[in-house]
Design a protein around this motif. Structure first.
Motif, PDB file in Angstrom:
ATOM      1  N   THR A 171       0.811  -1.215   0.000  1.00 40.31           N
ATOM      2  CA  THR A 171       0.000   0.000   0.000  1.00 40.31           C
ATOM      3  C   THR A 171       0.841   1.260   0.000  1.00 40.31           C
ATOM      4  OG1 THR A 171      -0.091  -0.124   2.383  1.00 40.31           O
ATOM      5  CG2 THR A 171      -1.933  -1.087   1.172  1.00 40.31           C
ATOM      6  N   SER A 172       2.147   1.114  -0.027  1.00 36.07           N
ATOM      7  CA  SER A 172       3.046   2.271  -0.002  1.00 36.07           C
ATOM      8  C   SER A 172       2.734   3.186   1.173  1.00 36.07           C
ATOM      9  CB  SER A 172       2.914   3.084  -1.278  1.00 36.07           C
ATOM     10  OG  SER A 172       3.474   2.372  -2.314  1.00 36.07           O
ATOM     11  N   SER A 173       2.459   2.596   2.312  1.00 38.24           N
ATOM     12  CA  SER A 173       2.076   3.432   3.448  1.00 38.24           C
ATOM     13  C   SER A 173       3.259   3.765   4.352  1.00 38.24           C
ATOM     14  CB  SER A 173       0.970   2.756   4.242  1.00 38.24           C
ATOM     15  OG  SER A 173       1.233   1.399   4.384  1.00 38.24           O
ATOM     16  N   LEU A 174       4.438   3.321   3.987  1.00 44.00           N
ATOM     17  CA  LEU A 174       5.598   3.660   4.802  1.00 44.00           C
ATOM     18  C   LEU A 174       5.926   5.131   4.605  1.00 44.00           C
ATOM     19  CD1 LEU A 174       7.616   2.245   6.651  1.00 44.00           C
ATOM     20  CD2 LEU A 174       9.120   1.976   4.723  1.00 44.00           C
ATOM     21  N   ARG A 175       6.204   5.823   5.705  1.00 48.99           N
ATOM     22  CA  ARG A 175       6.473   7.249   5.593  1.00 48.99           C
ATOM     23  C   ARG A 175       7.898   7.620   6.014  1.00 48.99           C
ATOM     24  NH1 ARG A 175       3.235   6.796   2.792  1.00 48.99           N
ATOM     25  NH2 ARG A 175       1.075   7.511   2.739  1.00 48.99           N
ATOM     26  N   GLU A 189       1.684   5.147   7.612  1.00 47.30           N
ATOM     27  CA  GLU A 189       0.391   5.809   7.733  1.00 47.30           C
ATOM     28  C   GLU A 189      -0.658   4.825   7.264  1.00 47.30           C
ATOM     29  OE1 GLU A 189       0.712   9.128   8.500  1.00 47.30           O
ATOM     30  OE2 GLU A 189      -1.252  10.021   8.101  1.00 47.30           O
ATOM     31  N   VAL A 190      -1.356   4.231   8.238  1.00 39.41           N
ATOM     32  CA  VAL A 190      -2.353   3.228   7.882  1.00 39.41           C
ATOM     33  C   VAL A 190      -3.718   3.754   8.290  1.00 39.41           C
ATOM     34  CG1 VAL A 190      -3.118   0.880   8.242  1.00 39.41           C
ATOM     35  CG2 VAL A 190      -0.699   1.386   8.216  1.00 39.41           C
ATOM     36  N   ALA A 191      -4.594   3.877   7.330  1.00 38.97           N
ATOM     37  CA  ALA A 191      -5.964   4.350   7.581  1.00 38.97           C
ATOM     38  C   ALA A 191      -5.960   5.635   8.403  1.00 38.97           C
ATOM     39  CB  ALA A 191      -6.777   3.263   8.282  1.00 38.97           C
ATOM     40  N   GLY A 192      -5.057   6.503   8.090  1.00 40.06           N
ATOM     41  CA  GLY A 192      -5.029   7.802   8.756  1.00 40.06           C
ATOM     42  C   GLY A 192      -4.360   7.799  10.113  1.00 40.06           C
ATOM     43  N   CYS A 193      -3.919   6.644  10.569  1.00 45.77           N
ATOM     44  CA  CYS A 193      -3.205   6.574  11.840  1.00 45.77           C
ATOM     45  C   CYS A 193      -1.739   6.370  11.541  1.00 45.77           C
ATOM     46  CB  CYS A 193      -3.667   5.365  12.645  1.00 45.77           C
ATOM     47  SG  CYS A 193      -5.185   5.642  13.483  1.00 45.77           S
ATOM     48  N   SER A 194      -0.889   7.106  12.247  1.00 41.98           N
ATOM     49  CA  SER A 194       0.513   6.777  12.025  1.00 41.98           C
ATOM     50  C   SER A 194       0.929   5.738  13.046  1.00 41.98           C
ATOM     51  CB  SER A 194       1.410   8.002  12.055  1.00 41.98           C
ATOM     52  OG  SER A 194       1.195   8.726  13.164  1.00 41.98           O
ATOM     53  N   ASP A 499      17.876   8.259   3.900  1.00 39.63           N
ATOM     54  CA  ASP A 499      17.783   9.716   3.863  1.00 39.63           C
ATOM     55  C   ASP A 499      16.897  10.178   2.719  1.00 39.63           C
ATOM     56  OD1 ASP A 499      19.346   9.777   6.008  1.00 39.63           O
ATOM     57  OD2 ASP A 499      21.158  10.541   5.060  1.00 39.63           O
ATOM     58  N   SER A 500      17.035   9.522   1.575  1.00 38.44           N
ATOM     59  CA  SER A 500      16.214   9.907   0.432  1.00 38.44           C
ATOM     60  C   SER A 500      14.740   9.709   0.746  1.00 38.44           C
ATOM     61  CB  SER A 500      16.583   9.074  -0.789  1.00 38.44           C
ATOM     62  OG  SER A 500      17.916   9.313  -1.135  1.00 38.44           O
ATOM     63  N   ILE A 501      14.450   8.614   1.401  1.00 40.86           N
ATOM     64  CA  ILE A 501      13.056   8.314   1.733  1.00 40.86           C
ATOM     65  C   ILE A 501      12.514   9.346   2.710  1.00 40.86           C
ATOM     66  CG2 ILE A 501      11.694   6.729   3.098  1.00 40.86           C
ATOM     67  CD1 ILE A 501      13.237   4.472   1.788  1.00 40.86           C
ATOM     68  N   ASN A 502      13.300   9.607   3.726  1.00 39.84           N
ATOM     69  CA  ASN A 502      12.810  10.508   4.772  1.00 39.84           C
ATOM     70  C   ASN A 502      12.583  11.910   4.248  1.00 39.84           C
ATOM     71  OD1 ASN A 502      12.763   8.604   6.726  1.00 39.84           O
ATOM     72  ND2 ASN A 502      14.835   9.054   7.470  1.00 39.84           N
ATOM     73  N   HIS A 503      13.455  12.346   3.350  1.00 34.18           N
ATOM     74  CA  HIS A 503      13.354  13.733   2.913  1.00 34.18           C
ATOM     75  C   HIS A 503      12.665  13.870   1.568  1.00 34.18           C
ATOM     76  CE1 HIS A 503      16.921  13.542   5.658  1.00 34.18           C
ATOM     77  NE2 HIS A 503      16.062  14.293   6.295  1.00 34.18           N
ATOM     78  N   ARG A 504      12.258  12.737   1.004  1.00 33.03           N
ATOM     79  CA  ARG A 504      11.477  12.724  -0.237  1.00 33.03           C
ATOM     80  C   ARG A 504      12.249  13.337  -1.407  1.00 33.03           C
ATOM     81  NH1 ARG A 504       8.976  10.361   3.282  1.00 33.03           N
ATOM     82  NH2 ARG A 504       6.939  10.915   4.113  1.00 33.03           N
ATOM     83  N   VAL A 505      13.559  13.238  -1.352  1.00 28.19           N
ATOM     84  CA  VAL A 505      14.360  13.662  -2.499  1.00 28.19           C
ATOM     85  C   VAL A 505      15.425  12.601  -2.726  1.00 28.19           C
ATOM     86  CG1 VAL A 505      14.057  16.126  -2.181  1.00 28.19           C
ATOM     87  CG2 VAL A 505      15.926  14.994  -1.028  1.00 28.19           C
TER      88      VAL A 505
END
Lengths: 721, 743
Positions: A171-175, A189-194, A499-505
């Motif tokens: 579900t690509s819910s990892l943030r 982030e699963v169903a609006g809950c982290s 780091d890339s994942i966390n900062h979305r770059v």
């Protein structure tokens, strides 16, 4: 007058029971009571008035009454009696009876407890942190019969953990991911809950002697039940069968996640067909990457060629730089492959990284490659070129920002709204194909890569690709030196991914090259502003993020425009047919991209046509000028500061006195509260100050080292002369 | 015939065994003590004996078949002979040079057949002593140890001293298995058999070798067909017919298995292994209910804090403590050390296992079920909102702000000051025994009186026609002619101070106890009281003045009348130690401050009007507002309390801002100001506006903290007083100076 109240009949005395009273009331043993409390989620309370003494544990009488009606108590009794029967049979050497009894062991279920404790699904999701962490822990523990950790328990934990990870990846819910000394922190982030959970490092755990495993196992019993039901609901919501069937062979090869994901993907195929076209395209990117890969490869290959051609054109006039061209090629090739068509990662680096990084690189080069002294000339030219590029980047900001942003923005450049975090997460690594080297922890990386839309390959069964595959864009290694290198891919340490994942770059891969000490790994859970201290690297990343954001926005605009165009041309049936052709979109994008490239290189040529020397002089001059200005400003500021300081002391004293007098008029409660708040603020400031101090100290040390190194270099040069 | 108990069969055995013991006794000591090896031997022996036994018992059985009774008798006779021969044998041994005493006693004590195989306590050696279970120390000093069965004394044996005992021990071969029985005063030599028994008991085995705990089970109700059955009824028919009930049951089970309701074998196991999950939460996601099953509000467990940069495996360098810092932490006691020390690793593969992981999870588990949960509201308060909004001091001017003058001259701490009602002069009294008169404008000391003892208090007589200055010195009250106001005034003052001899003599009788009025040679007046005086205070009209002697008990408060040279004691009894007194400025009221309360007496009605309750500290200062409706009281617990007499008997406002005891408090006579001074070396000035409107509470605003005095011997500012007309404050310090603060 009312009737006189008897002592202990009302209020706290009647509402709360001590633990021993509760045990007596329930007619249980202490261990049974504890077990029941854990399973039922009953915890002690803090009465206002502790009637039976301050050192006692109090339970609410309603909690205890609730426990008293628990059917599990009967079940536990039945189990106890059964155990007694078995042991008796054994003692009488009546083994056949014991065996028969063992087979008819009374069981119990905890389903009703899950329902009772978590009346709604969201409640259960909210409390999922501890269960997941404990399950992850037990999934890595060795089975130890002495402590009651059975192999089946460990297996069950392992299964649940894999199922959860597969869900998160699917579900690509990892943030966020944070690698701490304690282990891997994940936030999804699963169903609006982290949901945040902690996974220990994948090393053999040592079971400590001072831990009561029965307590943990009781917790585990409930948690496993809870997570099972939560998982069922999650899978159900996705329209998947539960439990998923894990691929046994892959599990044996320590690729369990891949095994489960395979199963899920297979099931998902039916669902996909029902869903829209767009979704399918995304799926192409993630699950069926291998199928889509040849196209990408082809496209990237052509782009690379074109770029080379352009560069050659550019460097026709400049014969001196011709030698560097080959190197440039080799350096820039990996970057060509890295994203959805972005050539200028080096520019992004040079812009985004502080100048120090470059210095370091130079030093590294000089320090490490004594045998490469012949290439020094070429190196210096390369530097010049870099400088030019930098200037150019500074020259037309918009363009550079756009392009460098594209480099860091990563996969789904055009298809996602930059404000949509979830969408961004699902496509961040789209188009990136990772090869996981043997020494990196596979499972966590696999989870991350899949959750962020990338494709991962590894050595061993289940891997979609081989190591030598052309499609691979990144190779994640964690070894001091990398022997054989494919030019077509970037070699990074695992931290690049975190780091890339966390900062979305997509951060510049050079910083994370194998054998290098990577930049600090920052916690994504910290609000630097609230904390009062921002590490240096966080600022760098912020710049990159802004660039990426701008690029995404631009790309999104482009995409919408293209869509609009398509819509407009749809009126023309022939054009519509052309637009419907699958290759069309790519062709348009390629054209735009080529145009941009040409523009950029033209600009670079223009600057080069000017004078490189002049440019550098100008720079120096401007530097000097700025230095003088700075000095003057500093002097003026110093005077002002002194003048202000005198005033300030007076003012400060006045303020102090005012504060003291305001303090007089505060109530005692307020005064204490005020003091407490101030203490907290001061403590925070102190911590920040300590950090600043350490940082200044480190900077001083570094400077000294640099000076020493520079002296050494001078000497060497003189000797050589 | 049931089998005979084994003990009987065994009994003949010990005799040959003991004889073999005697032979073994001759062996050297070392071998004798090696019991463990012998034990095995004994076991073997036992085994062989058992074998013999069985044979014997078989023989017995055969014999029994022939003539059972005869055999029994023969057996008994054999036993008797054996016991007798055993008795004889030790006696023979005495002849062989074995110490006569011990063997003799042993022989004596075993005056019954020794039966080592018996479990009965009655078969133990009988005691020759009959004193019963009494402490043996009772016989310590006697020459006997008790009485025998006949009631004759049993004399103490001559055991000899320790050396002899040692020698005897070394000589005797049996020393190591000889024990001394203090009760019977005899040495007991344990036989081999007894030693073996002890060893077996220590090993947890049966004491006697012969006991077999695994006797073959004798089944009375066996399945064997008895030739003579107890019940001879024929077998019932139902035993031969299949049960219909059982058949029905079986049919049921078979049907269930066929239909798959009951699973057996593999299917059952497979079913058990499948996780039993289903859709627990339906689609109708109900709103999360805050109540638990116990109808109490659900308190979710507190989530642990998420990790910061410092927990990273590769934190920014500034987060990693230096070596010195780490060393410093190690010196701290364990509870103060930081729980987590940041570490930096160069790459991921260097990160080791976190050793405390399981421990931390376990502790979290404990927290979850053992910690009381409390819902706490976290308040995010801006600290500035807590600070009360006060009018700015600038808007409340004038008030004393800056140090204007320093009156230096006293050589010791200045205890008291009193500004002259005109405002031009200031009187001060000090521990150096002098009273000085200062000119306020210049700071010049215009007069000085040396009174010998520390001056506790000074006060100007408000009567401008006299210009008298009162001072409390030791047990005296001194009225001094200040010399201000010219000759006329001085003459009037002298006249007022002249004590007529008759008055002095006549009043003596009644006033002897209270005070003795005397003229001073320099024209002043002196009152000699019984107790050391601490305070002098004047009534507004200038005729009466009161004095306080805290140690004076019933005579603590005295009121003196200057015109009549008389002294009276208004209170028959004081409740508590009186600290301060004050006259009401307008009405006939009198304030008496004891250690923890202020009492206000109506002098006209001669009754208690009000009692103001103090705090916990001893009252040390008191001042009455010029309107007479407000009182401030300073106490040694650092508190200054403002009492509104119209409001309540408890303070309208209690302020605690001094860091040491309050020493002085004063109201300004015209400006809305009051001040307090304390041992912390500061004087605080407040704006204290009182409204004529009864509904409005007084406004109290701190306006200035005045510093200037040094703290000497933990005494700071001992007194403070306002200038009568100007917004100026005088303070008397323990450093010997008097300061004037002007606006």
């Amino acid at each position: 007058m009312g009737k006189k109240q008897k002592r202990g009949k009302a209020g706290n005395a009647a509402q709360y029971l001590t633990r021993n009273q509760a045990i007596k009331k329930l007619q249980l043993r202490l261990s049974e009571f504890r077990r029941l409390c854990i399973l039922k989620g009953v915890h002690p309370r803090e009465p206002k008035r502790k009637v039976k003494g301050a050192n006692k544990t109090y339970y609410h009488v309603k909690d205890i009454n609730w426990l008293a009606h628990e059917p599990l108590i009967q079940n536990f009794r039945a189990v106890k009696v059964h155990e007694r029967r078995v042991s008796k049979a054994r003692a009488k050497a009546n083994f056949s009876l014991a065996r028969r009894l063992m087979r008819a062991k009374p069981g119990y279920k905890l389903d009703h407890l899950v329902r009772e404790r978590y009346p709604s699904f969201i409640d259960a999701l909210r409390d999922l942190d501890d269960p997941l962490t404990l399950l992850h822990l037990f999934a890595t523990l060795p089975a130890e019969g002495r402590l009651g950790i059975s192999a089946s328990t460990v297996d069950k934990c392992r299964r649940l953990v894999l199922e959860w990870n597969a869900y998160v990846a699917r579900t690509s819910s990892l943030r966020r991911v944070f690698v701490s000394v304690k282990g891997f922190y994940y936030q999804a982030e699963v169903a609006g809950c982290s949901v945040t959970w902690l996974v220990p490092h994948q090393l053999a755990q040592v079971l400590p002697a001072d831990v009561d495993f029965t307590v943990m196992l009781t917790f585990l019993e409930f948690y496993a039940t809870l997570v099972q039901f939560v998982m069922f609901k999650l899978y159900h919501n996705l329209g998947l069968r539960y439990p998923p069937v894990a691929d046994k062979s892959l599990e044996a090869a320590a690729a369990g996640l891949a095994g489960i994901m395979k199963d899920i993907a297979g099931l998902a195929a039916d669902e996909q067909q029902q869903q829209g076209e767009q979704q399918q395209q995304q799926q192409d990117g993630t699950a069926a990457a291998a199928a889509a890969l040849p196209d990408v490869v082809q496209r990237l290959g052509t782009l690379g060629k074109k770029l080379q051609e352009l560069q050659q054109q550019q460097q026709q006039g400049d014969t001196a730089a011709a030698a560097a061209a080959a190197e440039d090629e080799s350096e820039e090739l990996p970057e060509i492959d890295s994203g959805g068509g972005d050539d200028s990662e080096s520019e992004a680096d040079s812009e985004a990284d502080a100048a120090e990084d470059e210095d370091e690189e130079e030093e590294d080069e000089e320090g490490s490659s004594a045998e490469e002294s012949e290439e020094d000339a070429a190196g210096s030219e390369e530097e010049q070129q870099q400088q030019q590029q930098q200037q150019e980047a500074a020259g037309d900001d918009d363009d550079a920002a756009g392009v460098s942003g594209a480099a860091v923005a990563g996969g789904g450049l055009g298809s996602v709204d930059p404000d949509d975090d979830a969408g961004l997460c699902s496509v961040l690594l789209q188009g990136c194909v990772f090869w996981l080297a043997r020494e990196v922890p596979r499972e966590p990386l696999l989870l991350m890569i899949r959750a962020f839309g990338g494709t991962a390959a590894w050595e061993g069964p289940g891997s979609p690709l081989q190591e030598a595959d052309e499609a691979i864009t990144h190779q994640i290694v964690d070894r001091p030196t990398q022997g054989h290198k494919f030019l077509s891919r970037a070699y990074v340490q695992p931290q690049w991914l975190f780091d890339s994942i966390n900062h979305r770059v997509l951060l510049p891969a050079e910083l994370y090259a194998p054998g290098k000490v990577p930049p600090p790994h920052l916690s994504p859970f910290v609000d630097n502003e609230a904390e009062g201290y921002t590490p240096e690297f966080a600022r760098t990343i912020k710049q990159l993020q802004e660039a990426a954001r701008a690029a995404r926005r631009a790309a999104a605009g482009l995409a919408t425009e293209a869509a609009f165009l398509q819509d407009g041309s749809a009126a023309d049936p022939a054009a519509a047919a052309a637009a419907a052709a699958p290759g069309e979109d790519d062709a348009v994008a390629e054209k735009v991209y080529q145009k941009e490239l040409a523009k950029e290189l033209g600009a670079a040529q223009g600057v080069e046509a000017g004078d490189a020397d002049q440019g550098s002089e100008e720079e120096e001059g401007s530097e000097q000028g700025s230095d003088e200005e700075e000095d003057a400003a500093a002097a003026a500021a110093g005077k002002k500061r002194k003048a202000a300081a005198a005033g300030a002391t007076g003012k400060a004293a006045e303020e102090d006195e005012e504060a003291a007098m305001a303090d007089i008029m505060m109530t005692r409660k307020n005064r204490k509260l005020y003091a407490r708040i101030n203490r907290a603020i001061e403590g925070k400031a102190e911590r920040v100050a300590a950090l600043e101090q350490r940082k200044a100290k480190l900077a001083g040390q570094q400077q000294q080292q640099q000076q020493v190194a520079a002296g050494g270099r001078l000497k060497r040069q003189r000797k050589a002369a | 015939m049931p089998k005979r108990p084994k003990a009987q069969a065994v009994q003949p055995e010990p005799a040959p065994q003991s004889s073999s013991e005697e032979e073994q006794d001759e062996q050297p000591l070392g071998e004798e003590l090696d019991l463990s090896s012998e034990e095995e031997f004994a076991d073997d022996e036992g085994a062989s004996e058992e074998g013999e036994e069985e044979e014997q018992s078989e023989d017995d059985d055969e014999a029994a078949a022939e003539d059972g009774a005869d055999e029994d008798i023969r057996q008994a006779i054999a036993e008797y002979y054996q016991a007798a021969s055993e008795q004889r044998r030790p006696a023979d041994a005495t002849g062989n040079g074995v110490p006569a005493e011990t063997s003799g006693r042993e022989h004596e004590s075993s005056g019954r057949p020794l039966d080592p195989g018996s479990d009965s306590s009655e078969d133990e050696r009988p005691s020759r002593n009959t004193i019963g279970d009494v402490p043996l120390v009772w016989y310590k000093d006697e020459d006997h140890i008790g009485y025998d069965a006949q009631g004759a004394k049993i004399g103490k044996s001559q055991r000899g001293d320790k050396l002899e005992q040692l020698l005897a021990r070394n000589d005797s071969r049996k020393a190591l298995r000889t024990i001394y029985d203090a009760y019977n005063d005899e040495d007991i030599v344990l036989s081999k058999e007894e030693l073996r028994m002890i060893m077996r008991i220590r090993k947890g085995q049966f004491p006697h070798v012969e006991v077999n705990p695994y006797e073959p089970y004798l089944d009375y109700f066996s399945g064997d067909v008895d030739p003579t059955p107890i019940i001879n009824a024929p077998e019932p028919k139902r035993r031969f017919i299949p049960s219909k009930h059982e058949e029905a049951k079986i049919v049921k089970l078979v049907r269930a298995i066929r239909k798959g309701w009951i699973k057996t074998g593999k299917a059952k196991r497979a079913q058990q292994q499948q996780p039993q999950v289903y859709l627990l939460w339906g689609d109708d996601d109900q709103a999360d209910s805050a109540k638990t099953g116990s109808h109490l509000t659900y308190i979710p467990p507190a989530k642990p804090k998420l990790p910061g940069h410092e927990e990273s495996y590769n934190p920014p360098k500034e987060y990693v403590p230096t070596e010195e810092e780490k060393a410093g932490w190690e010196l701290l006691p364990p509870e103060e050390r930081p729980g987590y020390v940041p570490q930096a690793f160069e790459c991921l593969r260097h990160v080791p296992l976190y050793a405390n992981f399981i421990k931390e999870r376990f502790e979290r588990c404990l927290d979850l079920y053992l910690c009381p949960r409390v819902r706490k509201k976290r308040m995010f308060i801006d600290p500035k909102t807590l600070v009360p909004k006060l009018p700015k001091p600038q808007d409340l001017q004038p008030f004393p702000q800056t140090l204007a003058l320093r009156f230096s001259g006293h050589t010791s701490r200045v205890r008291c000051i009193a500004p002259h009602p005109s405002g031009q002069w200031l009187a001060s009294g000090s521990d150096d025994g002098t009273v000085r008169l200062w000119e306020v404008a210049t700071g010049r000391c215009s007069a000085k009186w040396t009174l010998g003892e520390p001056i506790m208090s000074v006060g100007w007589c408000p009567n401008a026609a006299l210009q008298l200055l009162g001072a409390a010195v030791g047990k005296r009250l001194v009225l001094l002619l200040s010399g201000l106001g010219g000759e006329e005034v001085e003459a009037a003052a002298r006249a007022a101070c002249k004590v007529p001899a008759a008055a002095a003599a006549g009043g003596e009788q009644q006033q002897q106890q209270l005070a003795r009025w005397e003229s001073r040679p320099d024209g002043g007046l002196e009152l000699h009281t019984q107790h050391p005086v601490r305070q002098i205070t004047w009534h507004a009209r200038g005729d009466y003045f009161a004095s306080v002697a805290p140690t004076g008990a019933t005579q603590a408060v005295l009121v003196h009348q200057l015109s009549r040279h008389s002294t009276q004691n208004p209170f028959r009894k004081n409740r508590g130690r009186v600290q301060r007194v004050a006259f009401h400025p307008l009405k006939p009221f009198f304030f008496v401050a004891t250690q923890n309360a202020v009492r206000i007496y109506n002098l006209a009605k001669q009754a208690l009007a009000k009692k103001l309750l103090g705090g916990s500290g001893v009252i040390s200062a008191m001042a009455v507002h010029p309107s007479g409706d407000h009182v401030i009281v300073g106490s040694e617990d650092k508190r200054l309390a403002w009492y509104d007499l119209d409001l309540s008997t408890s303070p309208y406002k209690a302020l605690r801002y001094h860091s040491y005891a309050v020493r002085g408090a004063a109201f300004h006579s015209t400006y809305p100001l009051f001040a307090s001074s304390s041992d912390d070396g500061t004087a605080h000035v407040f704006h204290g506006r009182v409204y004529a409107d009864l509904m409005t509470n007084p406004l109290i605003v701190p306006v200035k903290i005045l510093r200037g005095h040094k703290v000497v011997d933990s005494a700071g500012v001992l007194d403070c007083a306002f200038h009568p007309t100007q917004p100026w404050l005088f303070t008397a310090g323990a450093d010997g100076d008097v300061l004037l603060f002007c606006n």
